[in-house]
Design an enzyme around this catalytic site. Structure first.
Site, PDB file in Angstrom:
ATOM      1  N   CYS A 100       0.927  -1.272  -0.020  1.00 55.85           N
ATOM      2  CA  CYS A 100       0.139  -0.071   0.017  1.00 55.85           C
ATOM      3  C   CYS A 100       0.652   1.321  -0.005  1.00 55.85           C
ATOM      4  CB  CYS A 100      -0.905  -0.044   1.283  1.00 55.85           C
ATOM      5  SG  CYS A 100      -0.040  -0.376   2.708  1.00 55.85           S
ATOM      6  N   HIS A 147      -2.383   6.801   3.552  1.00 57.38           N
ATOM      7  CA  HIS A 147      -0.950   6.884   3.674  1.00 57.38           C
ATOM      8  C   HIS A 147      -0.463   8.286   2.981  1.00 57.38           C
ATOM      9  CE1 HIS A 147      -1.073   3.207   5.441  1.00 57.38           C
ATOM     10  NE2 HIS A 147      -0.436   2.389   4.429  1.00 57.38           N
ATOM     11  N   ASN A 156      -5.236   3.776   1.842  1.00 61.30           N
ATOM     12  CA  ASN A 156      -4.281   2.487   1.692  1.00 61.30           C
ATOM     13  C   ASN A 156      -5.013   1.336   1.478  1.00 61.30           C
ATOM     14  OD1 ASN A 156      -4.960   3.772   4.657  1.00 61.30           O
ATOM     15  ND2 ASN A 156      -4.294   1.613   5.076  1.00 61.30           N
ATOM     16  N   GLN A 216       2.134   6.688   7.742  1.00 65.60           N
ATOM     17  CA  GLN A 216       0.996   5.449   7.604  1.00 65.60           C
ATOM     18  C   GLN A 216       0.196   5.212   8.471  1.00 65.60           C
ATOM     19  OE1 GLN A 216       4.675   3.126   5.411  1.00 65.60           O
ATOM     20  NE2 GLN A 216       2.924   1.956   5.818  1.00 65.60           N
TER      21      GLN A 216
END
Length: 345
Positions: A150, A243, A323, A177
């Protein structure tokens, strides 16, 4: 054409997103769901602790969950979407391919295998034909295709635009993230509230290797990795989805901020149902993109970029993607659409 599809690991976070995207879908029909042995035999409603911000589709809720074996998936299923943990995927996914199923997988196992296509369709759709090499070498009737990590998916489309226009030499990236990337039980509230965690196991290596494969070239027999050097630092922060990444890209040519922005703004989607009309949104505001405001660009399948600055050897910019949509479930569905478009189903 309606393709009958199955979902492996259907009760997990990515599995639930897959169901959200597949019901309804213009090409795919959910025909089988699998999970752990403790869930097998239950209805999906009973087995899944549903956490998506939409109701479980009634037809899906009553499907009986099977065990994650080829024997538990009907023969008339044409395509398998896999969201299994990598350790399980490494064992199970080849069994499905040997049994003749085509697998579009989000799991990290096998992404860097030479005969496994690693695909972002808007970036390297031509790599899908690595499947022909794979079938020759492994003797499979089925096939295995992967979408990347991702965090890799977030930065590679902007990098691809820069590479095509100006040539990439080196990339450095620092990520912020979201916790959903670790799964529902991956990071506890006591770990992440009032905190940031400057380590995500294996994440840096994935970004550093997968990006070179995605931007590499396929000559019909093998993939040559891109020659750029990539260095990544990955951090977990207390956002739920989205993210955000800070990227420094060194380029072969002298480039202005305006030229870099134009190269990315010109990137369009491709003619597949899940590919957005505009893949990359360039923000003029210096404080965008932001996870809470911008993660749902193009129904979660777009990439936001902004904060451009010139550097001594190229440009610095920020990028963002959802993500679990663009970075996971949506990427697998898009790859399934690519498989159908190219006659592999």
């Amino acid at each position: 054409m309606t393709v009958r599809a199955g979902v492996l690991g259907a009760t997990g976070a990515v599995g639930q997103r897959l169901i959200q995207l597949l019901h309804p879908h213009p090409n795919f029909e959910i025909a089988a769901l699998t999970a752990s042995e403790s869930s097998a035999g239950k209805t999906y409603r009973e087995a899944a602790k549903w956490r998506i911000d939409a109701l479980i589709p009634d037809e899906v809720a009553e499907i009986e969950v099977g065990a994650t074996t080829p024997e538990d998936v009907p023969d008339d299923v044409d395509l398998i979407f896999s969201s299994l943990p990598s350790g399980v995927g490494a064992e199970v996914e080849p069994e499905f391919c040997e049994a003749g199923y085509v697998v579009s997988s989000n799991s990290s196992n096998g992404r860097m295998d030479e005969d496994v296509p690693l695909i972002i369709p808007e970036v390297n759709a031509e790599h899908v034909d690595v499947i022909e090499v794979q079938r020759d070498e492994r003797g499979w009737d089925g096939a295995l295709l992967k979408n990347p990590n991702c965090s890799t998916i977030t930065m590679v489309p902007p990098l691809a635009a820069l590479d095509e226009a100006f040539g990439l030499t080196d990339v450095r990236v620092s990520t912020l993230q979201a916790v959903s990337g670790a799964g529902y039980d991956g990071v506890t509230s006591m770990e992440i509230i009032d905190n940031a965690i400057p380590h995500i196991g294996g994440e840096e290596q994935k970004m550093e290797t997968e990006s070179r494969k995605l931007l590499g070239t396929f000559d019909g027999a093998e993939i040559s990795l891109h020659g750029m050097d990539v260095a990544a630092s990955c951090n977990r922060i207390a956002t739920i989805d989205g993210h955000l990444e800070n990227v420094w890209a060194d380029l072969a040519e002298d480039v202005s901020v305006a030229e870099a922005e134009d190269a990315m703004a010109e990137v369009t989607g491709i003619d597949l149902p899940s590919s957005p009309e505009r893949l990359i949104k360039v923000f003029d505001e210096p404080d965008r993109p932001q996870p809470r405001l911008d993660r749902n660009l193009e129904n979660g399948m777009g990439v936001g970029v902004g904060g451009f600055r010139e550097t001594a050897d190229g440009v610095q910019f920020n990028c963002l993607a959802h993500n679990t949509m663009r970075g996971a479930a949506g990427a697998s569905v898009l790859n399934g659409e690519l498989l159908l478009e190219n006659g592999y189903l």
